[in-house]
Design a protein around this motif. Structure first.
Motif, mmCIF file in Angstrom:
data_model
loop_
_atom_site.group_PDB
_atom_site.id
_atom_site.type_symbol
_atom_site.label_atom_id
_atom_site.label_comp_id
_atom_site.label_asym_id
_atom_site.label_seq_id
_atom_site.Cartn_x
_atom_site.Cartn_y
_atom_site.Cartn_z
ATOM 1 N N LEU A 12 -4.006 -9.679 -33.123
ATOM 2 C CA LEU A 12 -2.660 -9.599 -33.098
ATOM 3 C C LEU A 12 -2.229 -8.449 -31.838
ATOM 4 O O LEU A 12 -1.425 -8.584 -31.154
ATOM 5 C CB LEU A 12 -1.922 -9.162 -34.242
ATOM 6 N N ALA A 67 3.779 -11.421 -32.711
ATOM 7 C CA ALA A 67 2.904 -12.053 -33.408
ATOM 8 C C ALA A 67 2.709 -11.615 -35.015
ATOM 9 O O ALA A 67 2.599 -10.225 -34.871
ATOM 10 C CB ALA A 67 1.385 -12.251 -33.113
ATOM 11 N N TRP A 77 1.220 -7.426 -38.462
ATOM 12 C CA TRP A 77 2.036 -7.604 -37.107
ATOM 13 C C TRP A 77 1.738 -6.899 -35.820
ATOM 14 O O TRP A 77 0.878 -5.907 -36.267
ATOM 15 C CB TRP A 77 3.422 -7.499 -37.512
ATOM 16 N N ASN A 78 1.971 -7.255 -34.749
ATOM 17 C CA ASN A 78 1.669 -6.231 -33.642
ATOM 18 C C ASN A 78 2.845 -5.405 -33.517
ATOM 19 O O ASN A 78 4.262 -5.652 -33.963
ATOM 20 C CB ASN A 78 1.076 -7.092 -32.460
ATOM 21 N N VAL A 123 -0.844 -17.693 -38.631
ATOM 22 C CA VAL A 123 -0.339 -16.891 -37.567
ATOM 23 C C VAL A 123 0.861 -17.292 -36.908
ATOM 24 O O VAL A 123 0.912 -18.503 -36.448
ATOM 25 C CB VAL A 123 -1.655 -16.596 -36.690
ATOM 26 N N THR A 164 3.439 -17.075 -33.614
ATOM 27 C CA THR A 164 3.686 -16.151 -32.440
ATOM 28 C C THR A 164 5.077 -16.709 -32.034
ATOM 29 O O THR A 164 5.545 -17.754 -32.218
ATOM 30 C CB THR A 164 2.629 -16.641 -31.340
#
Length: 279
Positions: free
Chosen positions: A112, A119, A131-132, A250, A252
């Motif tokens: 991430l 993401a 999360w990022n 995941v 995005t």
């Protein structure tokens, strides 16, 4: 959540949405006691007896064959997600049981962090597990929340601030409930999932009404309008990548190349980088 109750409610809801005129039948509720197709009409379209379809809708049919489910799905004109939901409800013993994942491997978090787009990692209950930095700046501040608060359905239906981030409110709330119902179909024997649905049904009239529609949509890919407090409106497309054997997904978010949303998303990324350096 009772499997028999859910199955009957789902079949009745889908049957009610069919337009009789599409099948050469008298249209409108003026000629009918209920909207949509009658049980006997649906049974005829599926090529099964009225008695068998009635037992199926009442949750009294056992060992339903794939051929019967195929026929009913075709007659009801189900989407792929709805057909999967039907199979989960009608043949629960065929489902592979699994323990929900609540932790994210460090390697996944590294993935991430290496991404240049927002993401997230979602769990079974639509919990945000990882999360990022760019994802955390998109709408909700997940870093500031306790782990039990990082649940998308709870945020949307119990947190008034959620509407500020999502101008297309009716669309996005409908998707959240449809996504949750798809999960409920896969894991009907999960008490925590049942507790979540029960809590939201009691505390939110909006959720209760949407849940009663029996709409089903697996979270896969679509567009979403996000109103970011820093850069404004972002037209984004999300893609969902499910991880095998981990019960995780995941998700995005990207913007159309060359679009104003891409420019704004890049601006948000720069803002996040500067904030990280300053902090």
């Amino acid at each position: 959540m009772s499997e028999t109750t859910e199955l009957g409610g789902f079949l009745r809801a889908r049957r009610a949405e069919l337009d009789p005129s599409d099948f050469g039948l008298p249209p409108g509720v003026n000629h009918r006691r209920v909207a949509g197709l009658r049980r006997e009409e649906l049974a005829q379209l599926a090529g099964i007896s009225v008695d068998y379809y009635t037992r199926l809708e009442q949750g009294r049919a056992r060992n339903v064959s794939d051929a019967i489910l195929d026929a009913v799905a075709r007659a009801l004109r189900l989407t792929a997600d709805e057909e999967a939901y039907l199979r989960n409800l009608a043949a629960p013993k065929r489902r592979r049981q699994s323990t929900p994942s609540k932790r994210v491997r460090p390697e996944l978090q590294h993935l991430l962090d290496a991404m240049q787009v927002p993401a997230f990692v979602f769990g079974r209950y639509m919990d945000v597990l990882a999360w990022n930095r760019l994802a955390n700046a998109l709408s909700f501040d997940f870093e500031a929340m306790a782990p039990e608060e990082r649940n998308i359905p709870r945020l949307f239906f119990l947190d008034d601030s959620a509407a500020e981030f999502h101008p297309e409110w009716d669309k996005v709330t409908g998707e959240v409930v449809a996504n949750l119902r798809a999960e409920a179909g896969r894991h009907q024997d999960d008490p925590q999932l049942a507790q979540l649905v029960g809590e939201l049904s009691v505390r939110s009239e909006e959720f209760r009404q949407l849940w009663a529609r029996h709409q089903v949509q697996d979270k896969a890919h679509c567009t979403k309008l996000v109103r970011n407090p820093v850069v404004g409106d972002l037209d984004l497309r999300y893609e969902t990548l499910r991880l095998p054997d981990e019960d995780l997904a995941v998700v995005t978010y990207t913007a159309e190349p060359g679009s104003e949303s891409e420019r704004r998303l890049n601006l948000l990324a720069s803002w996040v980088t500067e904030a990280a350096r300053a902090g």
